[in-house]
Design a protein around this motif. Structure first.
Motif, PDB file in Angstrom:
ATOM      1  N   ILE A  82      58.202  44.075  45.185  1.00 22.49           N
ATOM      2  CA  ILE A  82      56.874  43.479  45.010  1.00 22.49           C
ATOM      3  C   ILE A  82      56.407  43.539  43.561  1.00 22.49           C
ATOM      4  CG2 ILE A  82      56.227  43.983  47.387  1.00 22.49           C
ATOM      5  CD1 ILE A  82      54.474  46.246  46.314  1.00 22.49           C
ATOM      6  N   ALA A  83      57.082  44.319  42.745  1.00 19.12           N
ATOM      7  CA  ALA A  83      56.727  44.373  41.324  1.00 19.12           C
ATOM      8  C   ALA A  83      57.261  43.166  40.551  1.00 19.12           C
ATOM      9  CB  ALA A  83      57.280  45.650  40.697  1.00 19.12           C
ATOM     10  N   ARG A  84      58.042  42.323  41.213  1.00 22.23           N
ATOM     11  CA  ARG A  84      58.641  41.164  40.547  1.00 22.23           C
ATOM     12  C   ARG A  84      57.997  39.870  41.034  1.00 22.23           C
ATOM     13  NH1 ARG A  84      60.219  43.977  36.443  1.00 22.23           N
ATOM     14  NH2 ARG A  84      61.344  45.848  37.138  1.00 22.23           N
ATOM     15  N   ARG A  85      58.005  38.877  40.178  1.00 22.75           N
ATOM     16  CA  ARG A  85      57.438  37.590  40.542  1.00 22.75           C
ATOM     17  C   ARG A  85      58.219  36.979  41.704  1.00 22.75           C
ATOM     18  NH1 ARG A  85      58.360  33.152  35.965  1.00 22.75           N
ATOM     19  NH2 ARG A  85      57.782  31.839  37.721  1.00 22.75           N
ATOM     20  N   SER A  86      57.544  36.105  42.426  1.00 22.42           N
ATOM     21  CA  SER A  86      58.155  35.375  43.547  1.00 22.42           C
ATOM     22  C   SER A  86      58.665  36.313  44.634  1.00 22.42           C
ATOM     23  CB  SER A  86      59.288  34.472  43.040  1.00 22.42           C
ATOM     24  OG  SER A  86      58.822  33.577  42.054  1.00 22.42           O
ATOM     25  N   ALA A  87      57.944  37.405  44.870  1.00 21.26           N
ATOM     26  CA  ALA A  87      58.348  38.354  45.904  1.00 21.26           C
ATOM     27  C   ALA A  87      58.017  37.860  47.302  1.00 21.26           C
ATOM     28  CB  ALA A  87      57.679  39.701  45.664  1.00 21.26           C
ATOM     29  N   SER A 105      46.821  41.319  48.989  1.00 20.28           N
ATOM     30  CA  SER A 105      46.666  42.252  50.114  1.00 20.28           C
ATOM     31  C   SER A 105      47.742  43.330  50.078  1.00 20.28           C
ATOM     32  CB  SER A 105      46.695  41.504  51.457  1.00 20.28           C
ATOM     33  OG  SER A 105      47.936  40.851  51.667  1.00 20.28           O
ATOM     34  N   THR A 106      48.946  42.957  49.649  1.00 20.66           N
ATOM     35  CA  THR A 106      50.030  43.939  49.550  1.00 20.66           C
ATOM     36  C   THR A 106      49.735  44.948  48.445  1.00 20.66           C
ATOM     37  OG1 THR A 106      51.624  42.279  50.341  1.00 20.66           O
ATOM     38  CG2 THR A 106      52.514  44.234  49.252  1.00 20.66           C
ATOM     39  N   SER A 107      49.154  44.479  47.343  1.00 19.93           N
ATOM     40  CA  SER A 107      48.819  45.406  46.252  1.00 19.93           C
ATOM     41  C   SER A 107      47.738  46.389  46.683  1.00 19.93           C
ATOM     42  CB  SER A 107      48.357  44.629  45.008  1.00 19.93           C
ATOM     43  OG  SER A 107      47.042  44.113  45.152  1.00 19.93           O
ATOM     44  N   LYS A 108      46.819  45.969  47.525  1.00 17.88           N
ATOM     45  CA  LYS A 108      45.762  46.865  47.989  1.00 17.88           C
ATOM     46  C   LYS A 108      46.312  47.897  48.982  1.00 17.88           C
ATOM     47  CE  LYS A 108      42.529  45.221  45.445  1.00 17.88           C
ATOM     48  NZ  LYS A 108      41.982  46.035  44.335  1.00 17.88           N
ATOM     49  N   LEU A 109      47.304  47.498  49.774  1.00 21.27           N
ATOM     50  CA  LEU A 109      48.004  48.467  50.604  1.00 21.27           C
ATOM     51  C   LEU A 109      48.704  49.486  49.704  1.00 21.27           C
ATOM     52  CD1 LEU A 109      49.110  49.457  53.358  1.00 21.27           C
ATOM     53  CD2 LEU A 109      50.967  47.777  53.084  1.00 21.27           C
ATOM     54  N   GLY A 110      49.352  48.992  48.645  1.00 21.80           N
ATOM     55  CA  GLY A 110      50.026  49.883  47.710  1.00 21.80           C
ATOM     56  C   GLY A 110      49.070  50.831  47.016  1.00 21.80           C
ATOM     57  N   ALA A 111      47.868  50.359  46.704  1.00 19.24           N
ATOM     58  CA  ALA A 111      46.883  51.221  46.049  1.00 19.24           C
ATOM     59  C   ALA A 111      46.484  52.381  46.964  1.00 19.24           C
ATOM     60  CB  ALA A 111      45.661  50.414  45.644  1.00 19.24           C
ATOM     61  N   ILE A 112      46.429  52.137  48.268  1.00 18.21           N
ATOM     62  CA  ILE A 112      46.118  53.221  49.203  1.00 18.21           C
ATOM     63  C   ILE A 112      47.283  54.202  49.274  1.00 18.21           C
ATOM     64  CG2 ILE A 112      45.573  53.787  51.611  1.00 18.21           C
ATOM     65  CD1 ILE A 112      44.151  51.070  51.781  1.00 18.21           C
TER      66      ILE A 112
END
Length: 305
Positions: free
Chosen positions: A165-170, A185-192
């Motif tokens: 997910i750290a790469r473009r076009s994931a 939404s995936t980044s906000k899951l990751g932040a938790i």
């Protein structure tokens, strides 16, 4: 006297929260990290409340800029220009209409700003935190991925691995709005995940929590999206601010300030939904993912040191 570092304080709920913090505590020195030192006039609005405001030009999509901003903060603390650090509020966040934006460091920009920037700043500043200290990361209930929490405007997160997910076009069809929102939404899951792992690692007296402002109309969630979503954002969502399901920007900003100062009682690692501690999604409790994300972010930090 004490200092707090804050990102995402130049507009929206962050600006309201910054104003509220300065009004409530005349002994607070607020250090704001903002790209280009923020929009014209925003610092004047804060200094009209208190002179204890320092703005440092920092681009959260640029690792070198983050490191320079953190180094400047530590220098100001060490030479006594600002009081000891007792907190960090990571309120900054981005959302794009696609999943193809990349930073100069080669990271997908949503991941870089919403996850990595918070991790790197905590890591760089943590040794100067003086207990009792509090770290607050603004997240989103879009991480639940259901209609109740997203209104159908944001797709559910799709966690694979930090490296992916750290790469473009994931995400599928990366040039679409759906992919951009899925990255969000995936980044906000990751932040938790990040909050949970840091709660295990920060010393006693330094707490970290995540804060969900819930639905806040007027924050640009649907800009550049489909005509349907723009119609909903412009005409339907503002009416929801009159109901218990959403908050005005001013209200959400005050609630963010409450979370930052600890008005809402919550243990380290907790998820604060507006004014109360509640569980985050079932998917957000995954020690293996949390450790994997932390390890990956540390590897990035080491590589870019």
């Amino acid at each position: 006297m004490r200092s707090m570092v804050m990102t995402g304080a130049t507009r929206g709920i962050g600006l309201i929260a910054a104003q509220e913090l300065l009004r409530r505590d005349r002994d607070l020195h607020l250090v704001i990290l903002a790209r280009g030192a923020g929009p014209a006039g925003f610092a004047d609005r804060l200094r009209a409340i208190s002179d204890h405001v320092t703005v440092i030009d920092t681009d959260l999509a640029d690792v070198a800029s983050i490191r320079a901003g953190a180094a400047r903060i530590l220098q100001l603390v060490d030479d006594g220009t600002i009081p000891p650090l007792q907190g960090f509020a990571g309120n900054a966040g981005v959302q794009f209409v696609d999943n193809v934006h990349v930073t100069g460091d080669g990271l997908e920009t949503t991941f870089a700003v919403n996850i990595y920037a918070n991790h790197l700043l905590i890591d760089l500043l943590r040794h100067r935190f003086v207990a009792p200290a509090r770290v607050v990361i603004t997240v989103s209930d879009t991480h639940f991925g259901d209609f109740r929490h997203t209104g159908g405007l944001v797709p559910a997160p799709q966690w694979t691995s930090p490296e992916a997910i750290a790469r473009r076009s994931a995400f599928p069809e990366p040039k679409t709005v759906t992919a951009g929102r899925m990255a969000y939404s995936t980044s906000k899951l990751g932040a938790i995940y990040l909050v949970h792992e840091w709660a295990r690692r920060l010393p006693d007296g330094v707490d970290i929590v995540s804060y969900n402002p819930s639905l806040v109309p007027g924050t640009g969630l649907a800009r550049e999206a489909s005509r349907r979503d723009q119609f909903v954002n412009r005409w339907i969502l503002p009416m929801l601010a009159l109901t218990p399901f959403a908050d005005r920007i001013s209200t959400a900003g005050r609630k963010l300030a409450d979370a930052i100062v600890g008005t809402v009682a919550a243990p380290s690692g907790a998820y604060i939904d507006r004014t109360r501690e509640v569980p985050s999604s079932d998917e957000s409790y995954d020690p293996a993912r949390e450790r994997a994300l932390w390890d990956y972010l540390q590897s990035l930090a080491s590589a870019n040191a």
